[in-house]
Design an enzyme around this catalytic site. Structure first.
Site, PDB file in Angstrom:
ATOM      1  N   GLN A  82       0.812  -1.218   0.000  1.00  7.39           N
ATOM      2  CA  GLN A  82       0.000   0.000   0.000  1.00  7.39           C
ATOM      3  C   GLN A  82       0.846   1.270   0.000  1.00  7.39           C
ATOM      4  O   GLN A  82       0.308   2.369  -0.139  1.00  7.39           O
ATOM      5  CB  GLN A  82      -0.914   0.012   1.229  1.00  7.39           C
ATOM      6  N   HIS A 144      -1.730   0.985   5.714  1.00  3.57           N
ATOM      7  CA  HIS A 144      -2.470   2.020   6.453  1.00  3.57           C
ATOM      8  C   HIS A 144      -1.660   3.303   6.623  1.00  3.57           C
ATOM      9  O   HIS A 144      -1.225   3.658   7.715  1.00  3.57           O
ATOM     10  CB  HIS A 144      -2.914   1.478   7.816  1.00  3.57           C
ATOM     11  N   GLU A 238     -16.549   3.951   7.979  1.00  2.24           N
ATOM     12  CA  GLU A 238     -17.252   5.092   8.566  1.00  2.24           C
ATOM     13  C   GLU A 238     -17.189   6.323   7.682  1.00  2.24           C
ATOM     14  O   GLU A 238     -16.175   6.585   7.038  1.00  2.24           O
ATOM     15  CB  GLU A 238     -16.631   5.467   9.915  1.00  2.24           C
ATOM     16  N   TYR A 248     -12.667   9.864  17.383  1.00  9.02           N
ATOM     17  CA  TYR A 248     -13.619   9.123  16.552  1.00  9.02           C
ATOM     18  C   TYR A 248     -13.642   7.624  16.849  1.00  9.02           C
ATOM     19  O   TYR A 248     -14.238   6.858  16.097  1.00  9.02           O
ATOM     20  CB  TYR A 248     -13.361   9.437  15.074  1.00  9.02           C
ATOM     21  N   TYR A 259      -9.900  -9.455  11.098  1.00  8.07           N
ATOM     22  CA  TYR A 259      -9.848 -10.356   9.947  1.00  8.07           C
ATOM     23  C   TYR A 259      -9.812 -11.816  10.372  1.00  8.07           C
ATOM     24  O   TYR A 259     -10.150 -12.706   9.600  1.00  8.07           O
ATOM     25  CB  TYR A 259      -8.635 -10.018   9.081  1.00  8.07           C
TER      26      TYR A 259
END
Length: 367
Positions: A82, A144, A238, A248, A259
């Site tokens: 990523q 991430h 979200e 949050y 997972y």
């Protein structure tokens, strides 16, 4: 979820206009053979800048013709899984100095995080590239990173970050940047009115905390509202309204499960933590996001559009008083992961598909 109103036919992609008599929109492929395109931004002259996760920046004309393709020398760019080149945004004073900011993963596989660089756009590429921010601490792995950028009315910017996947508890640690949205001045310095500036034990850059992996953010100037979305694990994606200083919830409060199938938290909501205004379970894997203010699609005015990777679609969210009242799933006929969705100055929507043969697709009303 409302029933999808459009009657869509399965269509094969080609460099021509994709249309059908029963559709209320048509899809035109402007550019193809893109290598995991990640973000798109529009220039005042009608051109576009497009990033590829593999490290390439392209400048395209309004019809998709390539003007240049470069690999900017970003300090310590990391390309793995990523990790890579991410978002690009124009400085508020772009008309005067052609300044841009770029987010990317930086470091090594064992010591990395998200970085932000400033640069100057030239006729042939970028000059004066400088790293102005690096999220801390450095961590291992290639997942991430967040990486989306939005400028606010006071010309400060917010940069979304991720929790590093293996470090999710750090999203609640106010001393670092993991699982946070940070707010910076355009030169990378800390605004004095940040919610935790000068507070012992808090990273001064933090604007909000308790996030997992925020890959969509958009400031709606008419509504004076900052929207973001983030990936949940197995469920629990979200959509949030971001307010300075709010928490949050991740990973204390979530609708998602791990997972492995294990429960992450017994709480879906928690006192002192902000609830999402919308969510997706199972996960759609939300990516880019825009809020439509164009004129080509009057029925879409003021709607949020969320690109989805796993769902291979774009969710159109209709709002009333900053609350989602309905959702419509669009562009499933593409059968492709959608990395980004942008509202163009011409009133069209623009999509980026996420693959090693990605495409830039323009959405306009059907003829």
């Amino acid at each position: 979820m409302v029933k999808q109103a459009l009657l869509l036919a399965a269509l094969s992609l080609s460099p021509a206009v994709l249309s059908d008599k029963v559709q209320s929109y048509q899809l035109t492929v402007l550019h193809s053979q893109l290598h995991y395109p990640w973000a798109l931004v529009f220039l005042p002259d009608g051109d576009m800048l497009l990033t590829e996760r593999s490290g390439t920046l392209k400048r395209l004309s309004g019809d998709g013709t390539e003007r240049f393709s470069i690999r900017p020398q970003l300090p310590q760019l990391l390309q793995a899984s990523q990790a890579g080149l991410q978002d690009i945004a124009l400085m508020p004073d772009f008309a005067q100095n052609a300044g841009v900011v770029i987010s990317y993963a930086c470091g090594t596989l064992t010591a990395n995080n998200t970085c932000l660089a400033s640069a100057v756009l030239t006729d042939n590429g970028l000059s004066d590239i400088k790293r102005i921010f690096q999220a801390q601490p450095l961590k291992s792995g290639a997942a991430h990173f967040g990486g989306r950028i939005a400028f606010l009315p006071d010309n400060s910017l917010v940069l979304t970050l991720g929790d590093g996947f293996d470090y999710r508890e750090q999203a609640q640690n106010p001393a670092n940047h993991l699982g946070k949205i940070v707010r910076l001045n355009a030169d990378g310095s800390v605004p004095q009115d940040n919610p935790f500036a000068g507070k012992p034990g808090y990273a001064a850059e933090i604007f909000s905390l308790g996030h997992r992996n925020v890959q969509g953010i958009f400031y709606d100037a008419p509504g004076q509202t900052l929207y973001s979305h983030e990936h949940g694990p197995r469920g629990g994606d979200e959509l949030n309204i971001i307010t300075a200083g709010n928490n949050y919830g991740w990973p204390v409060a979530t609708y998602g499960i791990d997972y492995t199938g294990a429960r992450i938290s017994p709480f879906t909501t928690f006192t002192t933590m902000q609830d999402a205004i919308w969510g997706w379970t199972p996960s759609i894997a939300p990516a880019g996001m825009t809020l439509y203010r164009g004129e080509l699609f009057p029925d879409w005015q003021g709607n949020i559009f969320v690109a989805a990777l796993a769902a291979k679609s774009v969710s159109r969210l209709q709002l009333e008083n900053r609350k989602v009242v309905s959702e419509q799933v669009l562009f499933t006929e593409l059968k492709q992961r959608i990395r980004d969705v942008r509202s163009g100055p011409d009133g069209a929507l623009y999509l980026l598909t996420d693959s090693d043969n990605g495409q830039l697709i323009k959405v306009t009303p059907a003829n």
